[in-house]
Design an enzyme around this catalytic site. Structure first.
Site, PDB file in Angstrom:
ATOM      1  N   ARG A  86      16.203-102.572-130.599  1.00 48.80           N
ATOM      2  CA  ARG A  86      15.695-101.733-131.683  1.00 48.80           C
ATOM      3  C   ARG A  86      16.735-100.649-131.928  1.00 48.80           C
ATOM      4  NH1 ARG A  86      11.581 -98.222-129.417  1.00 48.80           N
ATOM      5  NH2 ARG A  86      13.173 -96.658-129.702  1.00 48.80           N
ATOM      6  N   HIS A 132      11.586 -95.709-132.615  1.00 47.75           N
ATOM      7  CA  HIS A 132      10.344 -96.492-132.518  1.00 47.75           C
ATOM      8  C   HIS A 132       9.579 -96.415-133.831  1.00 47.75           C
ATOM      9  CE1 HIS A 132       6.574 -98.140-131.224  1.00 47.75           C
ATOM     10  NE2 HIS A 132       5.966 -97.035-131.597  1.00 47.75           N
ATOM     11  N   TYR A 181      15.338 -90.690-124.606  1.00 50.24           N
ATOM     12  CA  TYR A 181      15.185 -91.672-123.526  1.00 50.24           C
ATOM     13  C   TYR A 181      16.255 -92.755-123.463  1.00 50.24           C
ATOM     14  CZ  TYR A 181      12.799 -93.975-127.441  1.00 50.24           C
ATOM     15  OH  TYR A 181      12.496 -94.508-128.662  1.00 50.24           O
TER      16      TYR A 181
HETATM   17  C1  LIG Z   1      -3.404-101.042-127.442  1.00 48.11           C
HETATM   18  C2  LIG Z   1      -2.352-100.069-127.871  1.00 48.11           C
HETATM   19  N1  LIG Z   1      -1.901 -99.167-126.996  1.00 48.11           N
HETATM   20  C3  LIG Z   1      -0.979 -98.260-127.360  1.00 48.11           C
HETATM   21  C4  LIG Z   1      -0.476 -98.253-128.630  1.00 48.11           C
HETATM   22  C5  LIG Z   1       0.570 -97.198-129.057  1.00 48.11           C
HETATM   23  N2  LIG Z   1       1.859 -97.863-129.279  1.00 48.11           N
HETATM   24  C6  LIG Z   1       2.280 -98.207-130.517  1.00 48.11           C
HETATM   25  S1  LIG Z   1       3.701 -99.072-130.484  1.00 48.11           S
HETATM   26  C7  LIG Z   1       3.806 -98.980-128.799  1.00 48.11           C
HETATM   27  C8  LIG Z   1       4.937 -99.633-128.074  1.00 48.11           C
HETATM   28  C9  LIG Z   1       5.009-101.083-128.401  1.00 48.11           C
HETATM   29  O1  LIG Z   1       6.082-101.645-127.716  1.00 48.11           O
HETATM   30  P1  LIG Z   1       6.515-103.152-127.952  1.00 48.11           P
HETATM   31  O2  LIG Z   1       5.336-104.046-127.723  1.00 48.11           O
HETATM   32  O3  LIG Z   1       7.716-103.400-127.132  1.00 48.11           O
HETATM   33  O4  LIG Z   1       6.838-103.251-129.503  1.00 48.11           O
HETATM   34  P2  LIG Z   1       7.999-102.497-130.312  1.00 48.11           P
HETATM   35  O5  LIG Z   1       7.386-101.219-130.789  1.00 48.11           O
HETATM   36  O6  LIG Z   1       9.137-102.284-129.384  1.00 48.11           O
HETATM   37  O7  LIG Z   1       8.321-103.405-131.437  1.00 48.11           O
HETATM   38  C10 LIG Z   1       2.711 -98.271-128.291  1.00 48.11           C
HETATM   39  C11 LIG Z   1       2.499 -97.969-126.858  1.00 48.11           C
HETATM   40  C12 LIG Z   1      -0.964 -99.219-129.530  1.00 48.11           C
HETATM   41  N3  LIG Z   1      -0.535 -99.291-130.798  1.00 48.11           N
HETATM   42  N4  LIG Z   1      -1.902-100.116-129.117  1.00 48.11           N
END
Ligand SMILES: Cc1ncc(C[n+]2csc(CCOP(=O)(O)OP(=O)(O)O)c2C)c(N)n1
Ligand SMILES: Cc1ncc(C[n+]2csc(CCOP(=O)(O)OP(=O)(O)O)c2C)c(N)n1
Ligand SMILES: [Mg+2]
Ligand SMILES: [Mg+2]
Lengths: 325, 368, 325, 368
Positions: free
Chosen positions: D257, D261, D270
């Site tokens: 990425r 985020h 980080y």
């Molecule tokens: C069940 C849940 N817990 C927490 C969140 C908050 N949150 C949004 S994105 C994220 C990280 C997601 O990481 P990843 O699965 O690696 O996807 P990326 O954002 O890197 O595409 C979090 C913790 C959420 N959307 N849903």
């Protein structure tokens, strides 16, 4: 005394308890290096190390469930659910274990856990980030659910929550995380959980609110005052247990009560406050206990959210209506 | 051993065959004859208690009960290995292990009679209550593992789940967290072939349950769960791995639930007599007994003499549980919070007022 | 007409809809070969094949979540949660998806799912098998929650539920699964969801109940009648939406209302019915709306359950109290 | 290919190296130059739109937005392969694939402006709305797979999740159910190294994310997710496997990425600049462009000419979204049920009465 917003105050409370008690650990998604998406845990990992303040894998059931295990074996976990809409994967662990372990084992085990969670609307967030489903949690036997409305309360209540031997859902009104600044006592102090707070005495109508809604009521009160209406404002502070005594006393005095909440209307907190009013003060009532709540709809995305949210006018409308009843 | 029995190789670890003959000398565990004999006797006690519990249930003296019949070697081996400072996180089919940890039969009976006091294990250290929501207890084990590591204690967590339980999200989260946190937890899957009526092939297309360890970067092994010696050895090595800080470990213990799922279940609806019989020869107690008899450590006669004593002791504890005393209104309200909130106290008073009213009313009704 | 208990009636409804509509599939833990632990799905796999009636892996989130996927792509899944205490792992899928997909997509997708679940106490079951947490589900926007109280209603409501394009939590009062037998119409008929049913007209007090509580109220009514008290009994049938009109009309007539439920008191269904009574009929009220509910405790294990459960005496007590108020 | 790149062998499937040179001729996908060029242009469009969206956000014209920057080859390859009848089950970082399925930028903009209408994809077939609760959408994919199999349709489901999402119970339940049900679902894990601030090594101790396929008895592969050709080939073969009824398949697409985020996030907290730069050379667009230029299918000049057109088109759709019209009170209440319940209608009326009152009141206030 130090000027703080609610984020600072919560951070301070965690800092104090981490320093105070080696059994306190803080974890959740992005609470370590990042310091939490709202920065409530900022700086704590640096200060207390990765064993005490750390990032967990992305799994809410794992977070709360492991906290149950830590708690029965002597730790005091303070875990974060990143947003109110993401606590649901942990629902089973909350209702089946965290709130039951003491009763199930007849007191042999207890689960001193604090589950922190920003909740509520008004920040133009994505779907699932703006909900207020506190009545669902208040309905779970064995769980305590609390909500501060000021930095001062947030700090004192958080310290109480960490020191409590119960499992506590600590809901943080994110809309006012940084919006209200106030002088906050330095060092350790506690605010008993389960007690409501009469914020301003009044004689015509009781308004019960909590979290970010307190400020909205205060704004409505300014307008009400102009019309000569005297409002008694109660900050509920604890969704469960409810401080019936404070409510009853106030309603007996004013004869009218309105509850202001963000969540959906049906089976919400307001209906319970109304029930308390009729049970405790029926013969004093001069109007039906009323409610200013969210609709029985999903919180709309930001473009429509203002329809759903409570604001001073919605509250004033109801105050006028009930006083004229 | 974990290298020799890498779960990718589809092997099942066995030490003793179905006739109780040692077929894997290399991996024979170090265990004294006395310890082994004690383990057998404990398993015999557990089986006797289990069978008697089923008949108590038939007599209407307890409520629903999940029999352990056929799976005793797993709980027996864990029971033989767990120390006081170790933690046990049960599912609900591990009677032998709970007894070994100091839980009393009386307590278990009380629990199945429907009294929470049965989970207030007075003399047992570090045993969680039975967990009914499938797999949910697994994450607790991970958390306890964290505590142990954090406090630098010399303990190991023994956590139990069934084959069906591996399908739940909590199974995944528990073992995954434990893998990341490197905590001393032995995750034991009791693969008894069924989750109620559902065969394990409906639970997962995975080649085995042990192989799921790969998904979490943890050590895993598939063990003949009806072979006490194999279970003992696997647990012993797993405990060592955990103590060295190299845990967690995932063990699939292959076994068979010879009884019904619970006393409310009728297995003839979903499995054949032939299948049931094919597992009879693998019975864990028979096998260990054959071995002990061959080793001259045990005899049918000794067993015949012992059983009546066991039965008497079991019945004694059962009757004690039956006489535990009434369930008072207060008992409903206590133990929900460190301090009972006013409103709960008020609900109790209201209820007591109602009870009085009802008593009077029923008396008056009787007079008419 | 055929004499049926509720299990038979539900089985009949499923049978009719499976025959009727190829898009209906039935699955869950042990619903196939075993026919469900309460035998509600007995014989259906034999009749309709394993592709339409089948056992799923043991994972409630997977069950409800996959149903969401099936529903958006044209099937009508009817899934079973084996007991009321085991729906919680699926909570996230219910609140975040099944109840939201239509709104989120502004009507592009809909989720015609029926989630069946035996609930309630009184059968001397293990922990987690006796709960009644319907107000939690009734608080979820986008979800419908219904409860039948007779075999006749169970069949008609189940057919309506399967034909509905909404997600419906269909709560089955397991205590009366086999306890009540009655003549049930053969073939297909529907009972509209969302409408309460005035089971017996009366003039002194309105009692609102549903599920297994209806029978308890009926028993209490016999005793009340002896004392000359005339009770109007409303079977709520739908926890959400609530049939306010029927309740309001009745309370306006009787001036008194008691709600009888099994679940915990605070934030329970009764408080909402009371709120409706005060909002709709305040000036008609002759006593505070009252409630006969479970305590705010965990349902005790069988030895203590009788304290917690509602019975005719508890109801009668409250009827006498409110009439004398 | 799935045999050559068994996830247990720790290999990552690549076709084209970082300079855009084909290093794995054997597995070069069959793709016409036109198709390939179109795919590149679509990726370029998506990247341009993505970058512009970030700046719209900075201008305060949309709310929180999760950038796709650096991950475009995954969505691009899926977009190039998905057919009308196939289903797409997105997470929230797959703009290119959504556009390819017929979702319009205007709709996506509308969504990020905070209007549910943006998820009412008017001309797109079989695309679910963005799913915010991490990994929860994966089980939907399994259910859709079941529908397809049940109705004997010729479709495949493309489901997306992030590396962080693999920790959730729903990931486990989804892939496990799909393995048992043998449904045509391609589970794509976009391993972009982070879940917000959390690196993938905090998510799991598993050797790779692809290897988790073993736990479910499904085919799995680890692919260089910044290599369009590799992603295209892996998805093509996966689709064939699914169509033959041999699915599901789990693909780990290794990527990075490059952006934050979301627009509310600050990655400097980080991760290091060095790390970010080390991924610059692996950029998916650069690589495919180098290849296309070498193959004489593309030139810098052509790109320079195209970009302004893209920008104009993107801006046009953005402005259209901005002018979508107001969010009415009715919009809050509709679409909750097939038929709006009376009480919801009443709540709307009440609200309308309030709005009128407020209008009058504010008018009166202004007069004072
Ligand atoms: C069940 C849940 N817990 C927490 C969140 C908050 N949150 C949004 S994105 C994220 C990280 C997601 O990481 P990843 O699965 O690696 O996807 P990326 O954002 O890197 O595409 C979090 C913790 C959420 N959307 N849903
Ligand atoms: C979350 C949850 N869902 C459903 C049930 C009902 N239930 C009780 S035991 C059981 C089967 C468990 O199978 P398995 O994990 O193999 O353990 P076993 O009973 O074979 O020891 C089910 C479905 C439950 N207790 N918890
Ligand atoms: Mg099993
Ligand atoms: Mg990621």
């Amino acid at each position: 005394m130090k000027i703080m917003n609610m984020v600072n105050a919560l951070n301070d409370a965690l800092d104090i308890k981490l320093a105070d008690d080696k059994s306190v650990v803080v974890y959740g998604e992005d609470v370590g290096v990042e310091g939490g998406v709202f920065r409530v845990t900022e700086g704590l990992q640096q200060k207390y190390g990765v064993e005490r303040v750390f990032d967990s894998p992305l799994a809410e059931s794992g977070i709360v469930g492991s906290a149950v295990g830590m708690a029965v074996s002597g730790l005091r976990p303070v875990v974060e659910m990143q947003f109110c809409g993401f606590i649901y994967p942990a629902f089973n662990q909350i209702i089946s274990h965290a709130s039951r372990m003491r009763n199930r084992s007849r007191g042999k085990y207890e689960t001193p856990i604090v589950i922190r969670m920003p909740y509520g609307g008004g920040i133009n967030a994505l779907e699932h980030h703006s909900e207020s489903m506190e009545s669902i949690f208040g309905h779970i036997p064995g769980l305590k659910v609390v909500v501060p409305s000021t930095p001062h309360d947030a700090k004192g209540m958080m310290i109480s929550a960490i020191e409590s031997n119960d499992t506590i859902l600590f809901m943080e009104p994110k809309r006012i995380y940084r919006a209200i600044k106030q002088e906050v006592q330095e060092g350790k102090y506690t605010i008993p959980l389960g007690k409501a707070n009469v914020l301003s005495p009044g004689s015509d109508v009781t308004v019960v609110a909590y979290g970010a809604m307190v400020r909205e009521v205060q704004r409505a009160m300014v307008m009400a005052k102009e019309q000569g209406i005297s409002v008694e404002l109660i900050d509920l502070r604890s969704i469960y247990p409810i401080d019936k005594e404070t409510i009853a006393k106030s309603v007996k005095k004013t004869g009218r009560v309105i509850t202001v909440t963000e969540g959906p209307r049906t089976y919400g907190v307001a209906s319970e406050i109304s029930q308390i009013a009729v049970e405790e003060a029926f013969l004093h009532l001069e109007a039906p206990p009323a409610r200013v709540t969210g609709f029985d709809t999903i919180v709309p995305l930001p473009k429509g959210e203002y329809h759903y949210m409570q604001d001073p006018y919605k509250i004033l409308y109801e105050i006028e209506r009930i006083v004229k009843y | 051993m974990f290298k020799d029995y890498n779960p990718s190789d589809k092997k099942t670890f066995q030490v003793m065959n179905e006739e109780g003959k040692i077929v894997n000398k290399q991996h024979m565990p170090e265990i004294t004859p006395e310890r082994l004999l004690k383990a057998y006797k404990d398993m015999l006690f557990a089986r006797t208690a289990d069978l008697m519990t089923v008949s108590y249930q038939r007599q209407g003296r307890i409520y629903t009960y999940p029999p352990n019949y056929g799976q005793e070697a797993i709980a027996g081996a864990a029971g033989a290995i767990m120390r006081d400072q170790d933690w046990m996180v049960p599912a609900f089919r591990e009677m032998g292990a709970m007894l070994a940890k100091g839980v009393t039969l009386k307590e278990l009976f009380l629990y199945f009679m429907g009294n929470e006091e049965g989970s207030n294990f007075k003399n047992a250290k570090n045993v969680l209550p039975i967990s009914v929501p499938i797999a949910s207890q697994y994450v607790h084990a991970t958390g306890i593992g964290y505590s142990i590591k954090y406090k630098k204690e010399n303990s190991v967590v023994y956590a139990f789940v069934g084959d069906g339980g591996t399908s739940e999200g909590d199974f995944h989260e528990a073992v995954n967290f434990a893998g990341v946190w490197r905590v001393p937890v032995i995750f034991i899957i009791q693969n008894n072939q069924y989750g109620i009526s559902t065969p394990v092939k409906v639970q997962t297309a995975s080649e085995s349950l042990a192989i799921k360890s790969i998904a979490y970067g943890v050590k895993g092994i598939r063990v003949d769960g009806n072979d006490f010696l194999a279970m003992y050895k696997a647990l012993r090595e797993s405990a060592d791995i955990c103590s060295k800080g190299e845990g967690p470990v995932l063990i699939e213990a292959v076994t068979y639930r010879k009884g019904a799922h619970t006393t409310s279940d009728d297995p003839t609806k979903y499995r054949t007599k032939e299948e049931e019989e094919s597992w009879d020869i693998k019975d864990p107690l028979k096998r260990l007994k054959s071995y002990l008899i061959k080793e001259k450590l045990w005899s049918e006669k000794m067993e015949e003499e012992l059983l009546p004593q066991y039965k008497q002791e079991i019945d004694r504890q059962f009757v004690e549980a039956e006489n535990f005393g009434e369930y008072k209104a207060e008992d409903v309200f206590m133990h929900h919070y460190a301090e009972t909130p006013d409103d709960l106290k008020e609900q109790l008073s209201q209820y007591n007022r109602f009870l009085q009213w009802r008593e009077t009313r029923i008396k008056n009704e009787a007079k008419k």
